[in-house]
Scaffold this motif. Structure first.
Motif, mmCIF file in Angstrom:
data_model
loop_
_atom_site.group_PDB
_atom_site.id
_atom_site.type_symbol
_atom_site.label_atom_id
_atom_site.label_comp_id
_atom_site.label_asym_id
_atom_site.label_seq_id
_atom_site.Cartn_x
_atom_site.Cartn_y
_atom_site.Cartn_z
ATOM 1 N N GLY A 24 0.775 -1.232 0.000
ATOM 2 C CA GLY A 24 0.000 0.000 0.000
ATOM 3 C C GLY A 24 0.804 1.279 0.000
ATOM 4 O O GLY A 24 0.232 2.376 0.110
ATOM 5 N N PHE A 25 2.125 1.186 -0.143
ATOM 6 C CA PHE A 25 2.965 2.380 -0.154
ATOM 7 C C PHE A 25 3.052 2.970 -1.564
ATOM 8 O O PHE A 25 3.047 2.241 -2.558
ATOM 9 C CB PHE A 25 4.387 2.047 0.327
ATOM 10 C CG PHE A 25 4.462 1.622 1.763
ATOM 11 C CD1 PHE A 25 4.521 2.560 2.774
ATOM 12 C CD2 PHE A 25 4.471 0.270 2.099
ATOM 13 C CE1 PHE A 25 4.601 2.168 4.105
ATOM 14 C CE2 PHE A 25 4.549 -0.136 3.419
ATOM 15 C CZ PHE A 25 4.611 0.817 4.437
ATOM 16 N N VAL A 26 3.141 4.293 -1.646
ATOM 17 C CA VAL A 26 3.429 4.983 -2.904
ATOM 18 C C VAL A 26 4.946 4.988 -3.062
ATOM 19 O O VAL A 26 5.666 5.600 -2.273
ATOM 20 C CB VAL A 26 2.890 6.420 -2.898
ATOM 21 C CG1 VAL A 26 3.296 7.148 -4.181
ATOM 22 C CG2 VAL A 26 1.377 6.423 -2.729
ATOM 23 N N VAL A 27 5.434 4.281 -4.094
ATOM 24 C CA VAL A 27 6.870 4.027 -4.225
ATOM 25 C C VAL A 27 7.449 4.759 -5.427
ATOM 26 O O VAL A 27 6.861 4.755 -6.513
ATOM 27 C CB VAL A 27 7.141 2.506 -4.374
ATOM 28 C CG1 VAL A 27 8.653 2.239 -4.387
ATOM 29 C CG2 VAL A 27 6.469 1.727 -3.254
ATOM 30 N N TYR A 28 8.609 5.373 -5.236
ATOM 31 C CA TYR A 28 9.416 5.880 -6.343
ATOM 32 C C TYR A 28 10.587 4.930 -6.544
ATOM 33 O O TYR A 28 11.406 4.746 -5.649
ATOM 34 C CB TYR A 28 9.943 7.280 -6.043
ATOM 35 C CG TYR A 28 9.089 8.401 -6.595
ATOM 36 C CD1 TYR A 28 7.704 8.265 -6.707
ATOM 37 C CD2 TYR A 28 9.662 9.612 -6.987
ATOM 38 C CE1 TYR A 28 6.928 9.297 -7.198
ATOM 39 C CE2 TYR A 28 8.893 10.652 -7.479
ATOM 40 C CZ TYR A 28 7.534 10.499 -7.579
ATOM 41 O OH TYR A 28 6.763 11.522 -8.063
ATOM 42 N N ASP A 29 10.653 4.349 -7.745
ATOM 43 C CA ASP A 29 11.757 3.466 -8.122
ATOM 44 C C ASP A 29 12.671 4.244 -9.076
ATOM 45 O O ASP A 29 12.507 5.447 -9.283
ATOM 46 C CB ASP A 29 11.182 2.213 -8.783
ATOM 47 C CG ASP A 29 12.155 1.040 -8.784
ATOM 48 O OD1 ASP A 29 13.344 1.229 -8.475
ATOM 49 O OD2 ASP A 29 11.715 -0.080 -9.120
ATOM 50 N N ALA A 30 13.629 3.558 -9.688
ATOM 51 C CA ALA A 30 14.625 4.229 -10.523
ATOM 52 C C ALA A 30 13.990 5.092 -11.610
ATOM 53 O O ALA A 30 14.414 6.234 -11.832
ATOM 54 C CB ALA A 30 15.563 3.193 -11.142
ATOM 55 N N LEU A 31 12.974 4.568 -12.317
ATOM 56 C CA LEU A 31 12.375 5.340 -13.406
ATOM 57 C C LEU A 31 11.743 6.631 -12.905
ATOM 58 O O LEU A 31 11.862 7.681 -13.544
ATOM 59 C CB LEU A 31 11.331 4.498 -14.142
ATOM 60 C CG LEU A 31 11.842 3.585 -15.252
ATOM 61 C CD1 LEU A 31 10.686 2.829 -15.885
ATOM 62 C CD2 LEU A 31 12.594 4.372 -16.317
ATOM 63 N N GLU A 32 11.063 6.561 -11.772
ATOM 64 C CA GLU A 32 10.463 7.779 -11.213
ATOM 65 C C GLU A 32 11.545 8.801 -10.848
ATOM 66 O O GLU A 32 11.417 9.998 -11.146
ATOM 67 C CB GLU A 32 9.622 7.446 -9.982
ATOM 68 C CG GLU A 32 8.289 6.794 -10.274
ATOM 69 C CD GLU A 32 8.389 5.335 -10.638
ATOM 70 O OE1 GLU A 32 7.427 4.776 -11.199
ATOM 71 O OE2 GLU A 32 9.449 4.717 -10.351
ATOM 72 N N HIS A 33 12.615 8.326 -10.193
ATOM 73 C CA HIS A 33 13.714 9.245 -9.857
ATOM 74 C C HIS A 33 14.294 9.879 -11.113
ATOM 75 O O HIS A 33 14.512 11.087 -11.185
ATOM 76 C CB HIS A 33 14.836 8.503 -9.122
ATOM 77 C CG HIS A 33 14.415 7.785 -7.885
ATOM 78 N ND1 HIS A 33 13.644 8.372 -6.906
ATOM 79 C CD2 HIS A 33 14.672 6.522 -7.445
ATOM 80 C CE1 HIS A 33 13.440 7.504 -5.923
ATOM 81 N NE2 HIS A 33 14.054 6.381 -6.233
ATOM 82 N N LEU A 34 14.581 9.030 -12.106
ATOM 83 C CA LEU A 34 15.321 9.480 -13.289
ATOM 84 C C LEU A 34 14.499 10.341 -14.227
ATOM 85 O O LEU A 34 15.059 11.123 -15.005
ATOM 86 C CB LEU A 34 15.866 8.267 -14.050
ATOM 87 C CG LEU A 34 16.933 7.454 -13.314
ATOM 88 C CD1 LEU A 34 17.237 6.173 -14.082
ATOM 89 C CD2 LEU A 34 18.201 8.277 -13.115
ATOM 90 N N VAL A 35 13.171 10.202 -14.177
ATOM 91 C CA VAL A 35 12.313 10.967 -15.083
ATOM 92 C C VAL A 35 11.563 12.070 -14.334
ATOM 93 O O VAL A 35 11.649 13.246 -14.696
ATOM 94 C CB VAL A 35 11.318 10.045 -15.810
ATOM 95 C CG1 VAL A 35 10.351 10.864 -16.662
ATOM 96 C CG2 VAL A 35 12.076 9.045 -16.690
#
Length: 277
Positions: A24-35
């Motif tokens: 249930g967490f809103v997650v930032y992974d590599a693509l979110e960070h990089l874009v």
């Protein structure tokens, strides 16, 4: 921010993304960070940062995993001191290194290389963020060339892996730190996060670098793919116009033969394809 996954790439970060999302967490992974935070990270890497920068970047995010955020785990924790920290590890550094090699091989596939070449967003993320991180942490960039196979120095990479893990273990508050391997499954993770254990099996993602197939339905990956496609159309159009003019007027007279309108069109197309376009 509730969870900071400080583990380096190839320590189960994609599995952690899937697991935390399932919890249930809103997650930032590599693509979110990089874009989504690309401009911010370029400024951070080239100009420096403040705690407020990270607080502003991640104020609406529950959890972060993978690069470049995992490199700045301590700065992010200063911005969100109540967040819990998870250091993901592999069974040993040799297994981690072999996994990294598989990922580099996957990155060298034609589809990935051509997408990087044609997508200004992806190209900028690699050249101005990932390659900088690679040099700092592993002693070499992630991608040295579009045309040659990627390579890293094994000893330097392992040294970076050991140094990063040692720093996390010696610096993170002990009451907020979980040292974790994805092979342990749900129980220690959910106990640490104080959430119920799901009935479904623990997810295992990006096995042997197959993340490209797993990201086919990801909105950001789709955005990068569309960007690469339209860049290809623009390049094809420019090539067609130049070829036509060359055949009709001769290569030496192309510039004189083109009208001002055609020159302006080509200039606009070229600028839109450039990294700053």
């Amino acid at each position: 921010m509730k969870v900071i996954v400080a583990g380096l790439p190839k320590t189960g970060t994609k599995s952690m993304n899937a697991a935390l999302s399932q919890l249930g967490f809103v997650v930032y992974d590599a693509l979110e960070h990089l874009v989504l935070t690309q401009n911010e990270y370029i400024d951070i890497l080239h100009k420096g940062w403040s705690t407020e920068d990270f607080r502003r970047m991640y104020q609406d995010v529950d959890a972060i995993v993978d690069v470049p955020a995992c490199i700045f785990w301590d700065e992010i924790h200063k911005a969100f001191p109540d967040a819990k920290i998870i250091l993901t590890l592999r069974e040993n550094e040799d297994i981690w290194w072999n996994s990294l090699l598989h990922q580099l091989e996957a990155n060298d596939k034609f589809q990935n290389k051509i997408t990087q070449l044609l997508s200004p967003t992806f190209r900028r993320a690699v050249s101005e963020i990932l390659n900088v991180i690679g040099m700092v942490v592993f002693g070499s960039p992630f991608n040295q060339s579009y045309w040659k196979k990627s390579k890293m120095n094994e000893q330097m990479a392992k040294k970076g892996y050991r140094s990063h893990n040692a720093y996390v273990m010696s610096t993170a508050p002990k009451d907020k730190l979980l040292i974790y391997q994805c092979t342990e499954g749900w129980e220690p993770l959910c106990r640490f996060l104080e959430v119920p254990i799901p009935e479904s099996p623990f997810p295992h993602k990006n096995i042997r670098g197959n993340i490209s197939q797993e990201l086919q339905d990801d909105p950001i990956a789709i955005q990068i793919g569309k960007e690469a496609f339209w860049s290809l159309i623009k390049v094809t159009l420019v090539t067609g116009v130049v070829t036509y003019c060359s055949m009709k007027y001769g290569a030496m007279n192309i510039a004189n033969a083109m009208s001002n309108q055609t020159k302006g069109l080509l200039q606009r197309i070229w600028l839109s394809f450039s990294p700053s376009g």
